[in-house]
Design a protein around this motif. Structure first.
Motif, PDB file in Angstrom:
ATOM      1  N   HIS A   1       0.799  -1.222   0.000  1.00 58.71           N
ATOM      2  CA  HIS A   1       0.000   0.000   0.000  1.00 58.71           C
ATOM      3  C   HIS A   1       0.835   1.278   0.000  1.00 58.71           C
ATOM      4  CE1 HIS A   1      -3.471  -2.565   0.664  1.00 58.71           C
ATOM      5  NE2 HIS A   1      -2.767  -3.176   1.604  1.00 58.71           N
ATOM      6  N   LEU A   2       2.144   1.147  -0.186  1.00 54.86           N
ATOM      7  CA  LEU A   2       3.018   2.305  -0.277  1.00 54.86           C
ATOM      8  C   LEU A   2       3.409   2.538  -1.726  1.00 54.86           C
ATOM      9  CD1 LEU A   2       5.432   1.689   2.746  1.00 54.86           C
ATOM     10  CD2 LEU A   2       3.274   2.949   2.724  1.00 54.86           C
ATOM     11  N   LEU A   3       3.908   3.731  -2.005  1.00 58.75           N
ATOM     12  CA  LEU A   3       4.470   4.045  -3.311  1.00 58.75           C
ATOM     13  C   LEU A   3       5.955   4.355  -3.155  1.00 58.75           C
ATOM     14  CD1 LEU A   3       1.685   6.355  -4.829  1.00 58.75           C
ATOM     15  CD2 LEU A   3       2.177   3.968  -5.406  1.00 58.75           C
ATOM     16  N   PRO A   4       6.794   3.899  -4.099  1.00 65.54           N
ATOM     17  CA  PRO A   4       6.412   2.964  -5.150  1.00 65.54           C
ATOM     18  C   PRO A   4       5.974   1.622  -4.562  1.00 65.54           C
ATOM     19  CG  PRO A   4       8.789   3.278  -5.101  1.00 65.54           C
ATOM     20  CD  PRO A   4       8.232   4.229  -4.129  1.00 65.54           C
ATOM     21  N   LYS A   5       5.060   0.939  -5.246  1.00 66.23           N
ATOM     22  CA  LYS A   5       4.498  -0.307  -4.748  1.00 66.23           C
ATOM     23  C   LYS A   5       5.619  -1.316  -4.502  1.00 66.23           C
ATOM     24  CE  LYS A   5       0.718  -3.525  -5.692  1.00 66.23           C
ATOM     25  NZ  LYS A   5      -0.376  -3.881  -6.629  1.00 66.23           N
TER      26      LYS A   5
END
Length: 631
Positions: free
Chosen positions: A129-133
């Motif tokens: 659920h973070l970026l970058p994935k």
């Protein structure tokens, strides 16, 4: 025949009031031996004569209580035990003694200790659920006498009255209401520590002229000044209270250990990595009676450790933190049966929620520069201002209904002496080698630039324009887990914080960013800000862009909690009872942030010490008048 020399009065670097058993070989040489009854002298690892004299022998391998972990909770607990009982205690710490390391003393140099020998240096699994994935979180935790109090940013926040009252009313944690906990906060705060007449951890930050500017702008944005956010009402903004004096860190081992480390009742062994808890059957019940330890004596220089075993007459107490405590429980056969069987670990207790319910505050920063350089000294550890308010998202939530703040804003600057910059940059570069490629994934990007300029000019930087306002998610709804990578104690566990998996956390952080935007656009701070240093047009970004920004910039505050929740039988998810005793076995207790049903609304340092203080009291109550030994 060997004369055993006692080492009860060791000084300076390592406190080991133990004696070392020696065995004579056929050729007359002396070798080391594993401690513990019925252990054979197999595979000796070192000659005793190769060790410093004060490590040459020991006098006991049995103690009333064994405490694993010398961080905030462990040190506070031992201090309370020392004050109120005659129990003998062995304190085992996996890391080295660090009180002689200069950076530890200077609170502003915290970042320079990241990924050092006194940091466990954890890393999360790839995050969905973070970026970058797939981005991984770098996760710090102290590995030394004093634990994370030796490398944190010394921010002191009790949490909210509502937190502790809910622990008791909703999670079966009888006795943990705020009125009871206030006694333990007061005890740890007022305890005379390393400095004579120094009240622990209630120091207002000074030596940063811009703090008043931040407070005036925040007040105009609906966050009134609160001179004591550690009162029962946390709402408002104020100067940060710190566990430091004149820029010098007050770590838990210095504060509490000063009083107990010279006692003949307390034995302290550093560089002692507990690899397994051992159990025996007594009256049909599994009883934790000993621990297996790998000890690396000073001068080991990375060589193989020495295998030891220590016995507890009363109980073993885990204060390893919310990552290492569930890891040790799992390695020892306490956890979900399917996971233990997957790694061929014999099941002692099928405890499904060991390692589950991992909570962690998340932080999302906004970088900016002032028009005129700030002159900042090492007397400011870097976070001079703080604010608390409740988000609209939280106010509108029907269950659970809360009235206390769920967002914490921190105003950060950084002391810029030559030595602080260099130490900080080295720490940051160790922490995230991909800072340039993953643009702004580190909240210290502006420090990297400052450090690069410093190296190019080869001169000290006396002033800086850089500052940060960050939003901290104080009431996260996302939950992660700690699981095993293997049955090898040396393999770090798999840490899946599952950050931002609950969309309400993203929405709340977006509200925090909107409040930061409002503050930056309000006088007198507005006139003093030259530019926002961010990868998006922050002042005009849409809600969708801000949410992507949250996922890109979110990092851990290293406030891991909840992985061995406590509660009475009404709480089906509880690993421990309300006194911290691990359910399903006897003689084993957890006393660190693992037991929190949910993470408190604030930096966990203060609560960790109060937890330790209360659990120390409970340990005395349960054992001081109980003369029955498990051995």
């Amino acid at each position: 025949t060997h004369t055993h020399t006692h080492a009860h009065a060791l000084t300076h670097t390592v406190y080991i009031p133990i004696e070392y058993p020696l065995i004579m070989t056929d050729d007359g040489s002396t070798v080391t031996r594993k401690a513990g009854p019925n252990y054979e002298a197999e595979n000796p690892t070192q000659s005793a004569h190769s060790l410093p004299h004060k490590y040459a022998s020991w006098d006991t391998q049995e103690y009333d209580v064994i405490v694993v972990g010398a961080g905030a909770s462990g040190c506070a607990a031992i201090n309370r035990i020392y004050e109120q009982s005659n129990l003998t205690v062995l304190l085992l710490e996996a890391g080295p003694e660090a009180q002689s390391i200069p950076q530890v003393k200077v609170a502003a140099k915290a970042a320079g200790l990241w990924r050092s020998e006194i940091d466990w240096g954890f890393r999360s699994t790839p995050q969905e659920h973070l970026l970058p994935k797939g981005r991984c979180m770098e996760l710090e935790q102290g590995k030394t006498l004093g634990g994370s109090t030796c490398l944190n940013y010394v921010v002191y926040v009790r949490g909210q009255k509502e937190d502790f009252d809910l622990w008791e009313s909703d999670y079966g944690c009888r006795g943990w209401n705020y009125n009871n906990m206030a006694e333990h906060f007061t005890h740890t705060e007022s305890y005379l520590g390393y400095y004579t007449n120094m009240v622990y951890s209630v120091v207002d930050s000074k030596n940063c002229s811009e703090i008043d500017t931040f407070l005036r702008s925040a007040s105009k944005c609906g966050i009134p000044e609160n001179k004591d956010y550690n009162s029962e009402n946390q709402f408002g903004c104020g100067k940060t209270q710190m566990s430091a004096k004149n820029g010098e860190r007050l770590n838990a081992f210095d504060v509490f250990g000063k009083h107990f480390k010279s006692s003949s009742k307390i034995t302290i062994l550093s560089n002692a990595f507990v690899q397994k808890l051992n159990f025996k059957t007594q009256n049909g019940q599994q009883v934790c009676d000993s621990v297996n330890v790998e000890w690396k004596p000073p001068g080991n220089n990375g060589g193989p450790g020495i295998s030891l075993q220590f016995y507890a007459r009363k109980e073993v107490v885990l204060a390893c933190g919310a990552i290492n405590t569930p890891h040790l429980l799992l390695l020892s056969g306490i956890g979900p049966q399917t996971e233990l069987e997957k790694h061929d670990i014999p099941v002692v207790v099928n405890s499904p929620f060991v390692g589950k319910n991992m909570c962690d505050h998340g932080v999302c920063p906004v970088f900016f520069e002032f028009r005129t350089p700030l002159k900042i000294t090492e007397l400011n550890p870097g976070i001079p201002g703080i604010a608390f308010f409740q988000s609209k998202t939280d106010k509108e939530r029907k269950q659970p209904k809360r009235t206390s703040p769920d967002i914490q804003l921190v105003f950060t600057t950084q002391p810029t002496s030559d030595s602080v910059i260099k130490d900080t940059i080295q720490g940051v570069e160790r922490l995230n080698v991909n800072i340039k490629r993953e643009m702004y994934t580190s909240m210290y990007k502006h420090l990297v630039e400052a450090g690069r300029a410093l190296r190019e000019k080869d001169s000290a930087v006396e002033f800086t324009k850089s500052a940060t306002l960050a939003t901290v998610l104080n009431r996260p709804f996302s939950r992660g887990e700690i699981t095993l990578k293997s049955a090898n104690p040396s393999d770090q566990p798999l840490i899946n914080g599952n950050w931002l998996s609950d969309y309400s956390d993203v929405a709340t952080q977006r509200e925090g960013l909107l409040k930061i935007r409002e503050i930056l656009n309000t006088s007198p701070l507005k006139e003093q800000v030259e530019r926002i240093v961010n990868p998006i047009n922050f002042m005009e970004a849409t809600d969708e862009e801000l949410e992507d920004y949250v996922r890109l910039m979110q990092s851990s505050t290293w406030h891991y909690s909840g992985t061995a929740m406590m509660g009475d039988n009404s709480n089906a998810h509880a690993v421990c009872d309300e006194r911290g005793r691990v359910k399903g076995v006897e003689g084993l207790r957890v006393i660190d942030c693992s037991v929190m049903p949910f993470v408190v609304g604030g930096n966990t340092n203060a609560t960790a010490m109060a937890l330790g203080d209360r659990f120390g009291m409970l340990i005395v109550q349960d054992n001081e008048h109980n003369n029955t030994s498990k051995l």
